[in-house]
Structures are given as structure tokens and as C-alpha cells.
Design a protein around this motif. Structure first.
Motif, PDB file in Angstrom:
ATOM      1  N   ILE A  89       0.686  -1.315   0.157  1.00  0.00           N
ATOM      2  CA  ILE A  89       0.219  -0.149   0.438  1.00  0.00           C
ATOM      3  C   ILE A  89       1.100   1.377   0.008  1.00  0.00           C
ATOM      4  N   PHE A 103     -15.697   3.191   8.038  1.00  0.00           N
ATOM      5  CA  PHE A 103     -15.661   2.444  10.003  1.00  0.00           C
ATOM      6  C   PHE A 103     -16.664   3.614   9.554  1.00  0.00           C
ATOM      7  N   TYR A 117      -3.405   7.401   5.967  1.00  0.00           N
ATOM      8  CA  TYR A 117      -2.792   6.477   6.661  1.00  0.00           C
ATOM      9  C   TYR A 117      -1.436   6.788   6.763  1.00  0.00           C
ATOM     10  N   LEU A 118      -0.968   6.127   5.960  1.00  0.00           N
ATOM     11  CA  LEU A 118       0.684   5.610   5.761  1.00  0.00           C
ATOM     12  C   LEU A 118       1.617   7.214   5.419  1.00  0.00           C
TER      13      LEU A 118
ATOM     14  N   ASP B 250     -13.386  -2.524  12.399  1.00  0.00           N
ATOM     15  CA  ASP B 250     -12.745  -3.087  10.934  1.00  0.00           C
ATOM     16  C   ASP B 250     -11.795  -3.327  10.873  1.00  0.00           C
ATOM     17  N   LEU B 252      -9.963  -5.571   8.808  1.00  0.00           N
ATOM     18  CA  LEU B 252      -9.133  -5.947   7.666  1.00  0.00           C
ATOM     19  C   LEU B 252      -9.948  -5.041   6.809  1.00  0.00           C
ATOM     20  N   ALA B 253     -10.731  -3.417   6.909  1.00  0.00           N
ATOM     21  CA  ALA B 253     -10.621  -2.955   6.153  1.00  0.00           C
ATOM     22  C   ALA B 253      -9.660  -1.922   6.628  1.00  0.00           C
ATOM     23  N   ALA B 254      -8.853  -2.220   7.896  1.00  0.00           N
ATOM     24  CA  ALA B 254      -8.080  -1.492   8.605  1.00  0.00           C
ATOM     25  C   ALA B 254      -6.767  -1.773   8.328  1.00  0.00           C
ATOM     26  N   GLU B 255      -6.401  -3.217   7.666  1.00  0.00           N
ATOM     27  CA  GLU B 255      -4.832  -3.518   7.569  1.00  0.00           C
ATOM     28  C   GLU B 255      -5.563  -3.195   6.178  1.00  0.00           C
ATOM     29  N   LEU B 256      -5.941  -2.847   5.226  1.00  0.00           N
ATOM     30  CA  LEU B 256      -6.802  -2.983   3.498  1.00  0.00           C
ATOM     31  C   LEU B 256      -5.918  -1.231   3.960  1.00  0.00           C
ATOM     32  N   MET B 257      -5.831   0.227   4.491  1.00  0.00           N
ATOM     33  CA  MET B 257      -5.809   1.077   4.559  1.00  0.00           C
ATOM     34  C   MET B 257      -4.821   0.976   4.512  1.00  0.00           C
ATOM     35  N   GLY B 258      -3.347  -0.126   5.204  1.00  0.00           N
ATOM     36  CA  GLY B 258      -2.490  -0.041   5.753  1.00  0.00           C
ATOM     37  C   GLY B 258      -1.964   0.294   6.731  1.00  0.00           C
ATOM     38  N   ILE B 259      -2.873   0.753   7.734  1.00  0.00           N
ATOM     39  CA  ILE B 259      -2.336   0.802   8.985  1.00  0.00           C
ATOM     40  C   ILE B 259      -2.359  -0.534   9.762  1.00  0.00           C
ATOM     41  N   PRO B 260      -1.166  -0.593  10.697  1.00  0.00           N
ATOM     42  CA  PRO B 260      -0.145  -1.827  10.840  1.00  0.00           C
ATOM     43  C   PRO B 260      -1.266  -2.726  12.290  1.00  0.00           C
TER      44      PRO B 260
END
Lengths: 247, 495
Positions: A89, A103, A117-118, B250, B252-260
Motif C-alpha cells: 500500500i 468505518f 494513514y501511511l 473493522d 480487515l478494512a484497516a489492514e487494507l488501508m495500510g494501518i499496522p
């Protein structure tokens, strides 16, 4: 079957995204079987297929949520097969997930910030860009995302994905759960985003609409690519017409 | 009759493609009329610090009667301690959404670390004497707790929901077992615990400062709570705070945003553990001792009660939750004056009934009037037909003696009767929840009168039992009327 061809905007340069003979398994079940797929920069590619044909698995493989057993995933020429999702990403892939997955208890603004976020929560430039594509989001920015209508949630999901200024945008079933009028609107938006220079890989069941805006298309059937070619050719293809277009 | 009139076209037909629900959402928003509505809207518009400023005096005022008897700081210490623990647990449970049942172990670990660094204990011929000043031992204890949090978090970061709860519960229990049985090495002194811990001794600018009084600990804890509140407020508004929220809603959705997501979970564990460690150090210093039973599951349940009552995820709520739960807990302790317990019990009973009939003033008035009447009537009948039933004495009266003497039946030797009434009250209370409308109104006065009888004749002698009954009832009522807790925000389910 025609070769992945010279149509589209891609120059002769290296493809942006390349899947090379990818095999993916869920436990003992062989899902993707030797899938070869390319997206060049600036191209809009659609991936068609019925239920359980492996469309979503393809996207998960691109993002690294599912790791292929064989084959490689390249992004901008770099082998990212063993890289984490957040690495990919960070490299410039973004996704509008199936059913949008916003969300819900967070505001529209916060949802957009999460998309970047990144990048530290989004630059002003990124916000300006998203707001100019979707002026409505600016109006609704302090409203909770869960209270929006389906069509507006779709805009938030797309805006969120665009916040990180991706080079490649993946879309998983953008037409799902939307009224026909909103499906059309949604694809107009997709085209608009595409015209702003973002390469896209759109996974869809709705072959008619997606082929009408795509440069090229692939057709998946039980984990294998059975057809590929320029969208215009695919629209005229006999089998595809019978199977998906219903005319 | 073939000719049907066509339906009149709506004057302002909804535009196609425009979602009328959303465009008109402001008009559709429920506007409560009158003063109460204005108050509610004002509250919603208030920024969090403003809410806090309003809530704090509201908590402080009920304690004025206690201040006069000199107990404020004693009660206050526990309220602030649990507020601090609640704030820490809120990071893990509220912000990150992880059900951590081993939380109390960090509290204990902080206390034991402090005891080890700033205390004297003789054990099996060894003498441990480290008298580190508090400004050194508190940060070290916090950091070590954070490391322990990192350890627990990273071993269980892939566990979700019930699995995480079980593993962390084991961790909490393991801590108690360890403190009880690490005796042979003289580290924890087994079940006897560690005594002789230094009070908080600071050494700054060439000056020694020792906090020795209860009052001193009250102010020190208040300072800790304020600092933690401020830090957590900014934390929850930060990028990390939002990412916690997102991965809670969520993953999974957070993971998909690149959130660790996994790294954030561990961060939450570390933060929670650090705050619990801080609470542990102050606790150990204030009591100048640390004992295994201080960190039992009961304490964990109290902390969870604070968090649930206050509203998971809300900072203001933790203070209110701690005030309500811990004040009741302390008041219903066998050492506190019975008359105070009586006031609390009747207040809880009256509030409970008022909430049950809150939708109709008429019903509430009928219930109140008939409850009062029923008590006096029963008293009058008993004094004519069963004199023994009214000749008992009021247990440690106070200002309510007169009222109780003429309203509640007080048999001279209530033992057996009170036991039967206990069972009867349970049956009646359960029936009350099953009945509807005026049947409920008819039964309610009986429940109230019998409960008062039970309290005056049996429970007042065992307040510690009563408090668990009370907490149970409190949480059930809360569940029914405000599932998100007093200050929590209701969840919005996404379509």
C-alpha cells in the motif's frame, strides 16, 4: 483469444502490476491456477467472472492478504510477492473493498484520513483532490460514515482509497448493492478517476457496464483466465455475450 | 369505477439519485422540545474538556457529607485509583477493542516492582534494601510494566475476542499464583506479601519530600489522573487514536488501508500496562505494602464495572464510573457507618424504580403513593394483629430512624422470616421484569416494601453481600436503558 495487446494507454514500458503464473491455495483447495495478468500505468482493466471464480482472491493476492504458493507478483517491476500488505500500500496500491467497508462510527473526514494513514493522515492537496472529485464529501465531512446512503458511502470508499495518491486502484465489485442509477453514476466516477491518471483494476460481475469503460478485460472462470483482450473485442465475443451479457 | 384519481404528485418530488434521507437528515434529527432538549443539545456541542469541567463538581458535591466526617480522602483515593485503572483499561478495551482479562496483573506488577525498588524486606537470610527515590522507581516500574505489556501483547497479537480473553485471563491468574509461590527465592514473600515499602519519597533540588498522609496521596493521585487524562485525550484525537478506532471497528478494512493493526494492538497493551503500573506504584506506596490478594480477579471485576458503567471508550465516563462504583463499594464496606449505607441503598432503590417507570409520570406517581401507603398500612395492621412484628429496633438509626420505625416492619427476632423474604423478593423482582403495564404498577409497591424489609432486617448487617447484588442489578438496569454506558457513544451499525 487475442494477445494482451497494444490497446490502452500503456506505453511499451514495464507494466505497473504483473501477476506471473500465480497459484493460490486455500488449504487443499486450488483457487487461482496459473493466472497471468497485467495492468499498465494509466490503464483501466476489468476482471470479470461469476461467483467463486477467484476474482476476489486475485485482488487479495495483489494486496498480499493471501500469499501465492507459486508465481510472482510484481509492482513497478519490483517483486513484492513476499512483502507485507502495508508495504504494498505504501508503494502505491489502494483498494475500494467489497461492500465498501467504511468505518461506520467515524466521520467522513476521519475515514478519509485513515485512507492516507501511511502518508500521515493526508495532505491538503490530497483532500482538495478528493473534495473536487466528490464535492458532497466536503459537505458531509463531519457526518458519521455509517449514516450515509449507499451511493454516498461508495463515494467515501473511493475518496478514502484515493487519499494515499495511489498509482493503482483496485475495486472489488463497485456495483454491488447499489441501485441501477447509482451503478451508472458509480462507473462515471470510476471513469473520471481513471481519466485523472490512475490505473485501475476493476473486479466486476456486471460485465456490460464495466466493459463499456474499460481498456482491456480478463475473464476468470473457476480460477483460470479463459479470455482476455481489448474491451471492445470482449464485448463482441460470442461466449462472453452468452454467459454474461445476456444478449 | 374504472376511473381512479391519479395520486397527486408530491409538491416537492424527491430528485432521483439524491438520497432524501441524507439530504434532510438535519430536519429529521430528533429535536427534543423544551428545557431538557436544550440541555441535551448543549451537552452534545460541548468539547470534552468542558464536559469534564461540568462533571467533576457533580461528582464532588455528593461527597460533601462525607467530607465533614473526614473520609473524603480515604474514599477519594480509591475512586482516583480506580479511575486511573479504568483509564488504562479503556485504552485496551475502549480504544483498541481488545478484551484483556489479565489487566490486573500489570497493576500488581507495578506494585511489586515499586516494592522491590523502594523498600526493605528480609527474607530467608537475604536482605533486600533498595531505597530508590520515587522519581526514579516510578518511571522504572512503568517502563517494566510496559515491557510486560509488550510481551503479553506480542504473544497474543493474533488472538481475537474470546481467545484473547482466555489467554489474558490465564496471564492474570498466573501472576497471582506466581506472587504466592515465588517464595523460595525471597522475591515476593509468598502469600504474606511485601510490607515495609517506602512511602513516596521524592528527592528534588536538594530537598526531600515524603508523601505520608492520606491527603497527600489524594492530591498526588489527582495529579496523576489529570496528566493521564490529558495525554489520553490528545492520544485519542491523534492519528494513532483514530487508527485504533478504525482497527477496532473493522480490522480487515484497516489492514487494507495500510494501518499496522497488530502493531497498534501491541501499542495499546503497552499503554494500558504502563498506566496500570503507575496506579500500582502509588497503591503500593500508599498502603506501604503489596499482597497477592490485592490483585485478584475481584479487583479486575471492579475495574471492568467502572469501564462498562462509565461507557467504553469515553474518558469522562471513567471518572463517573469510578465515582459511582467505588463510592458504593466503599460505602457498603463493613467498616463504614450503616446509616450512610442505608441512604445509598434507598437512593439506589428509588432511582431504579424511577427509571423503570420513567416513561409515564402517572404510573410513577401511583407507584410512589401506593408504596408509601402500603408501608404504613402494613405497619398499622401488624401493630394490631402481630405486635412482635413491630417491636424490633432500627439498626443504627441516624436521621432516618423515625421514618423507618413507622414504615418498615421490624420483628424482634427476624432471622427465619427475613430468609423467607429474601427468596420472596427474588421471585417478586423476577416477576416484575416479566409483567407489563398496570400489572407492573400493581406489583411494584410490594417489591419495594419487601425489599426495604429485607434490607432493614437482614442485609444491613451484611453490606458486603449487598454490594454485589447491587452491582449486578445496576449493570442489568444499565444494559436495558443505556447499553453503551453512561458516557459511551452508541454504535452506528453500517448498512
Amino acid at each position: 483469444m487475442s494477445e494482451p495487446s497494444s490497446s490502452g494507454n500503456g506505453a511499451a514500458s514495464e507494466p505497473l502490476l504483473q501477476l506471473e503464473s500465480v497459484d493460490t491455495f486455500y488449504g487443499p483447495i486450488h483457487i487461482l491456477q496459473g493466472v497471468n495478468l497485467q495492468v499498465r500505468s494509466g490503464e483501466l482493466v476489468c476482471l470479470l467472472g461469476g461467483n467463486a471464480s477467484g476474482k476476489s482472491t486475485t485482488l487479495k493476492t495483489v494486496l498480499g492478504i493471501v500469499r501465492p504458493r507459486n508465481g510472482t507478483v510484481r509492482f513497478e517491476g519490483e517483486d513484492v510477492t513476499s512483502r507485507s500488505t502495508s508495504y504494498r500500500i505504501g508503494k502505491g496500491i489502494a483498494i475500494v473493498p467489497e461492500n465498501r467497508r467504511l468505518f461506520g462510527p467515524m466521520t467522513v473526514l476521519e475515514n478519509l484520513q485513515m485512507g492516507a494513514y501511511l502518508q500521515g493522515g493526508g495532505t491538503k492537496e490530497a483532500f482538495d483532490r478528493v473534495y473536487s472529485l466528490f464535492p458532497l464529501l466536503h459537505e458531509r465531512r463531519s457526518q458519521l460514515a455509517g449514516t450515509l446512503s449507499g451511493g454516498e458511502q461508495q463515494m467515501v470508499a473511493m475518496g478514502r482509497a484515493l487519499m494515499g495518491k495511489p498509482k493503482l486502484l483496485l475495486m472489488d465489485e463497485p456495483s454491488m448493492g447499489l441501485a441501477p442509477i447509482l451503478v451508472e453514476r458509480s462507473f462515471e466516477i470510476i471513469q473520471q478517476v481513471h481519466e485523472s491518471g490512475v490505473a485501475m483494476l476493476v473486479v466486476e460481475q456486471n460485465a456490460n457496464v464495466s466493459l463499456s469503460i474499460a481498456d482491456r478485460g480478463y475473464v476468470l472462470s473457476t480460477g483460470r483466465l479463459v479470455l482476455e483482450g481489448p474491451a471492445a473485442e470482449l464485448r463482441e465475443h460470442e461466449d462472453l455475450r452468452k454467459a454474461y451479457l445476456g444478449r | 369505477m374504472a376511473e381512479a384519481t391519479p395520486p397527486p404528485s408530491a409538491p416537492s418530488a424527491t430528485q432521483i439519485g439524491v438520497d432524501s434521507w441524507v439530504t434532510e437528515s438535519d430536519e429529521r434529527r430528533l429535536h427534543r422540545a423544551g428545557a431538557w432538549g436544550a440541555v441535551l443539545r448543549g451537552w452534545e456541542r460541548l468539547p470534552p474538556p468542558g464536559k469534564l469541567a461540568l462533571v467533576t463538581p457533580a461528582i464532588a458535591v455528593p461527597f460533601i457529607p462525607i467530607v465533614s466526617s473526614g473520609n473524603l480522602f480515604n474514599y477519594g483515593i480509591f475512586i482516583l485509583l480506580y479511575a486511573l485503572l479504568g483509564l488504562g483499561l479503556n485504552v485496551v478495551v475502549g480504544f483498541a477493542g481488545l478484551l484483556d482479562l489479565g489487566y490486573v496483573a500489570f497493576f500488581g506488577f507495578g506494585a511489586y516492582t515499586f516494592a522491590f525498588l523502594s523498600g526493605t524486606h528480609h527474607e530467608k537470610g537475604h536482605v533486600f534494601t533498595h531505597h530508590w527515590p520515587a522519581e526514579l522507581s516510578i518511571p522504572v516500574a512503568i517502563v517494566l510494566c510496559g515491557v510486560l505489556g509488550l510481551f503479553l501483547g506480542s504473544t497474543s497479537r493474533r488472538l481475537l475476542g474470546d481467545y484473547l480473553a482466555i489467554v489474558t485471563l490465564f496471564f492474570g491468574e498466573a501472576f497471582v499464583v506466581f506472587t504466592n509461590s515465588a517464595d523460595p527465592y525471597g522475591v515476593t514473600n509468598g502469600s504474606n506479601g511485601l510490607a515495609n515499602i517506602d512511602p513516596l519519597k521524592f528527592y528534588a533540588f536538594g530537598q526531600h519530600l515524603t508523601i505520608a498522609s492520606v491527603r497527600g496521596y489524594y492530591w498526588f493521585l489527582l495529579g496523576c489522573v489529570i496528566v493521564v487524562l490529558v495525554v489520553l485525550h490528545f492520544m485519542s484525537e491523534s492519528r494513532t487514536g483514530r487508527a485504533w478506532k478504525a482497527s477496532r471497528e473493522d480490522p480487515l478494512a484497516a489492514e487494507l488501508m495500510g494501518i499496522p493493526v497488530n502493531r497498534l494492538k501491541i501499542t495499546a497493551f503497552i499503554f494500558g500496562a504502563g498506566i496500570a503500573g503507575l496506579a500500582g506504584t502509588v497503591f503500593a506506596a500508599a498502603q506501604t505494602g503489596a499482597f497477592p490478594q490485592n490483585f485478584s480477579t475481584q479487583v479486575l471485576i471492579l475495574i471492568y464495572a467502572v469501564v462498562i458503567l462509565g461507557g467504553v471508550g469515553s474518558l469522562t465516563g471513567m471518572l463517573v464510573g469510578a465515582a459511582v462504583i467505588i463510592a458504593s463499594n466503599q460505602v457498603l464496606d463493613s467498616t463504614s457507618p450503616p446509616n450512610l449505607q442505608r441512604v445509598l441503598f434507598y437512593a439506589a432503590l428509588i432511582i431504579g424504580f424511577a427509571l423503570m417507570f420513567r416513561s409515564s409520570w402517572r404510573k410513577l406517581a401511583v407507584v410512589a403513593a401506593s408504596t408509601v401507603a402500603l408501608g404504613f398500612a402494613a405497619h398499622a395492621i401488624a401493630s394490631a394483629a402481630w405486635p412482635r412484628g413491630v417491636h424490633g429496633s432500627v439498626t443504627s438509626g441516624g436521621f432516618l430512624t423515625g421514618a423507618i420505625k413507622h414504615w418498615v416492619l421490624l420483628p424482634t427476632n427476624p432471622g427465619r422470616i427475613a430468609d423467607y423474604v429474601y427468596v420472596l423478593v427474588i421471585v417478586l423482582a423476577v416477576s416484575l421484569t416479566q409483567l407489563k403495564g398496570w400489572w407492573r404498577v400493581a406489583l411494584a409497591p410490594f417489591v419495594f416494601v419487601f425489599t426495604a424489609f429485607l434490607w432493614e432486617n437482614l442485609l444491613i448487617q451484611q453490606p458486603a453481600v449487598t454490594r454485589y447484588v447491587l452491582f449486578g442489578a445496576l449493570l442489568i438496569v444499565l444494559m436495558a436503558i443505556r447499553p453503551q454506558g453512561l458516557f459511551g457513544t452508541a454504535r452506528v451499525e453500517i448498512a
